[in-house]
Scaffold this motif. Structure first.
Motif, PDB file in Angstrom:
ATOM      1  N   SER A  22       7.845   4.094  12.955  1.00 31.88           N
ATOM      2  CA  SER A  22       7.417   3.023  12.064  1.00 31.88           C
ATOM      3  C   SER A  22       6.513   3.606  10.990  1.00 31.88           C
ATOM      4  O   SER A  22       5.783   4.566  11.232  1.00 31.88           O
ATOM      5  N   ALA A  23       6.564   3.029   9.800  1.00 31.51           N
ATOM      6  CA  ALA A  23       5.776   3.530   8.671  1.00 31.51           C
ATOM      7  C   ALA A  23       4.722   2.506   8.265  1.00 31.51           C
ATOM      8  O   ALA A  23       4.999   1.303   8.197  1.00 31.51           O
ATOM      9  N   ARG A  37       7.987  -2.249  -1.091  1.00 30.41           N
ATOM     10  CA  ARG A  37       7.778  -2.220   0.357  1.00 30.41           C
ATOM     11  C   ARG A  37       9.083  -2.501   1.069  1.00 30.41           C
ATOM     12  O   ARG A  37      10.049  -2.960   0.455  1.00 30.41           O
ATOM     13  N   GLY A  38       9.086  -2.221   2.346  1.00 23.80           N
ATOM     14  CA  GLY A  38      10.280  -2.437   3.145  1.00 23.80           C
ATOM     15  C   GLY A  38      10.587  -3.920   3.293  1.00 23.80           C
ATOM     16  O   GLY A  38       9.706  -4.768   3.158  1.00 23.80           O
ATOM     17  N   PRO A  39      11.845  -4.238   3.614  1.00 27.19           N
ATOM     18  CA  PRO A  39      12.260  -5.642   3.680  1.00 27.19           C
ATOM     19  C   PRO A  39      11.573  -6.449   4.781  1.00 27.19           C
ATOM     20  O   PRO A  39      11.488  -7.672   4.683  1.00 27.19           O
ATOM     21  N   ARG A  40      11.064  -5.770   5.816  1.00 30.62           N
ATOM     22  CA  ARG A  40      10.394  -6.491   6.910  1.00 30.62           C
ATOM     23  C   ARG A  40       8.906  -6.187   6.978  1.00 30.62           C
ATOM     24  O   ARG A  40       8.222  -6.640   7.892  1.00 30.62           O
ATOM     25  N   GLU A  42       5.008  -6.266   6.469  1.00 31.86           N
ATOM     26  CA  GLU A  42       3.975  -7.263   6.183  1.00 31.86           C
ATOM     27  C   GLU A  42       2.962  -6.654   5.235  1.00 31.86           C
ATOM     28  O   GLU A  42       2.684  -5.453   5.282  1.00 31.86           O
ATOM     29  N   LEU A  43       2.417  -7.500   4.379  1.00 36.41           N
ATOM     30  CA  LEU A  43       1.417  -7.083   3.406  1.00 36.41           C
ATOM     31  C   LEU A  43       0.089  -7.723   3.756  1.00 36.41           C
ATOM     32  O   LEU A  43      -0.001  -8.948   3.880  1.00 36.41           O
ATOM     33  N   ILE A  44      -0.915  -6.886   3.934  1.00 33.03           N
ATOM     34  CA  ILE A  44      -2.273  -7.365   4.172  1.00 33.03           C
ATOM     35  C   ILE A  44      -3.137  -6.860   3.036  1.00 33.03           C
ATOM     36  O   ILE A  44      -3.246  -5.653   2.813  1.00 33.03           O
ATOM     37  N   SER A  45      -3.737  -7.789   2.316  1.00 37.64           N
ATOM     38  CA  SER A  45      -4.591  -7.440   1.185  1.00 37.64           C
ATOM     39  C   SER A  45      -6.043  -7.398   1.638  1.00 37.64           C
ATOM     40  O   SER A  45      -6.615  -8.430   1.997  1.00 37.64           O
ATOM     41  N   LEU A  46      -6.603  -6.199   1.625  1.00 39.12           N
ATOM     42  CA  LEU A  46      -8.012  -6.022   1.974  1.00 39.12           C
ATOM     43  C   LEU A  46      -8.870  -5.788   0.736  1.00 39.12           C
ATOM     44  O   LEU A  46     -10.055  -5.535   0.856  1.00 39.12           O
ATOM     45  N   ASN A  47      -8.259  -5.868  -0.432  1.00 37.33           N
ATOM     46  CA  ASN A  47      -8.972  -5.553  -1.667  1.00 37.33           C
ATOM     47  C   ASN A  47     -10.017  -6.624  -1.972  1.00 37.33           C
ATOM     48  O   ASN A  47      -9.721  -7.652  -2.557  1.00 37.33           O
ATOM     49  N   LEU A  48     -11.248  -6.343  -1.592  1.00 39.11           N
ATOM     50  CA  LEU A  48     -12.356  -7.281  -1.733  1.00 39.11           C
ATOM     51  C   LEU A  48     -12.944  -7.256  -3.137  1.00 39.11           C
ATOM     52  O   LEU A  48     -13.168  -8.288  -3.754  1.00 39.11           O
ATOM     53  N   SER A 120      10.384   1.839   1.120  1.00 40.74           N
ATOM     54  CA  SER A 120      11.331   0.717   1.031  1.00 40.74           C
ATOM     55  C   SER A 120      12.357   0.675   2.157  1.00 40.74           C
ATOM     56  O   SER A 120      13.353  -0.027   2.044  1.00 40.74           O
ATOM     57  N   THR A 121      12.104   1.377   3.243  1.00 41.29           N
ATOM     58  CA  THR A 121      13.055   1.417   4.356  1.00 41.29           C
ATOM     59  C   THR A 121      12.776   0.322   5.381  1.00 41.29           C
ATOM     60  O   THR A 121      11.722  -0.313   5.380  1.00 41.29           O
ATOM     61  N   ASN A 122      13.726   0.147   6.297  1.00 42.79           N
ATOM     62  CA  ASN A 122      13.539  -0.808   7.392  1.00 42.79           C
ATOM     63  C   ASN A 122      12.425  -0.395   8.348  1.00 42.79           C
ATOM     64  O   ASN A 122      11.903  -1.233   9.076  1.00 42.79           O
TER      65      ASN A 122
END
Length: 148
Positions: A22-23, A37-40, A42-48, A120-122
């Motif tokens: 996993s990447a 980003r990959g198709p599955r 998740e994006l977590i934004s920590l940019n405060l 951009s991979t699975n």
């Protein structure tokens, strides 16, 4: 109560379900996280706010919680407005963090466009968007296997 440095519940959950190969992308504040980003993944934004947190701070937390077998960076450009002579200073920070976690891993620079392809991979499961303002701070971690 967790014993490692990572305490973010959503990131911990994603890492717990990640498997070998996993990447995980730790992205700087300039990375186009919504579209690269990959198709599955998740994006977590920590940019405060600008500079908080840094990619290296997130790297330290991830390395404390998850086995990593390979680390790729985005290769620097040698011409144009973003060109650098030599490695970006942030890479030295990464090397220190990797060493302090007792890991024997080298940073593997990858051409910018191949880096985007790798993300951009699975296998890409998570992007953590930071507010790091340093050039070439993007770092792609590949999950290894638990040996203990």
């Amino acid at each position: 109560m967790l014993r490692h440095k990572l305490i973010h519940p959503q990131i911990s959950s994603i890492l717990a379900s990640a498997g070998h190969h996993s990447a995980i992308l730790i992205a700087d504040g300039n990375y186009p996280a919504a579209s690269k980003r990959g198709p599955r993944a998740e994006l977590i934004s920590l940019n405060l706010m600008p500079g908080v947190p840094t990619c290296n701070q997130v790297l330290e937390a991830i390395l404390s919680a998850c086995p990593i077998e390979e680390i790729q960076t985005m290769e620097t450009e040698t011409e144009g407005p973003y060109a650098l002579d030599g490695d970006p200073p942030v890479w030295d920070d990464y090397r220190k963090t990797i060493q302090s976690e007792g890991l024997d891993l080298e940073l593997k620079p990858v051409d910018k466009w191949k880096f985007y392809e790798a993300v951009s991979t699975n296998d890409h499961v998570l992007t953590i968007q930071t507010a790091d303002q340093q050039r070439y701070a993007n770092i792609l971690l590949h999950v290894g296997v638990r040996m203990d």
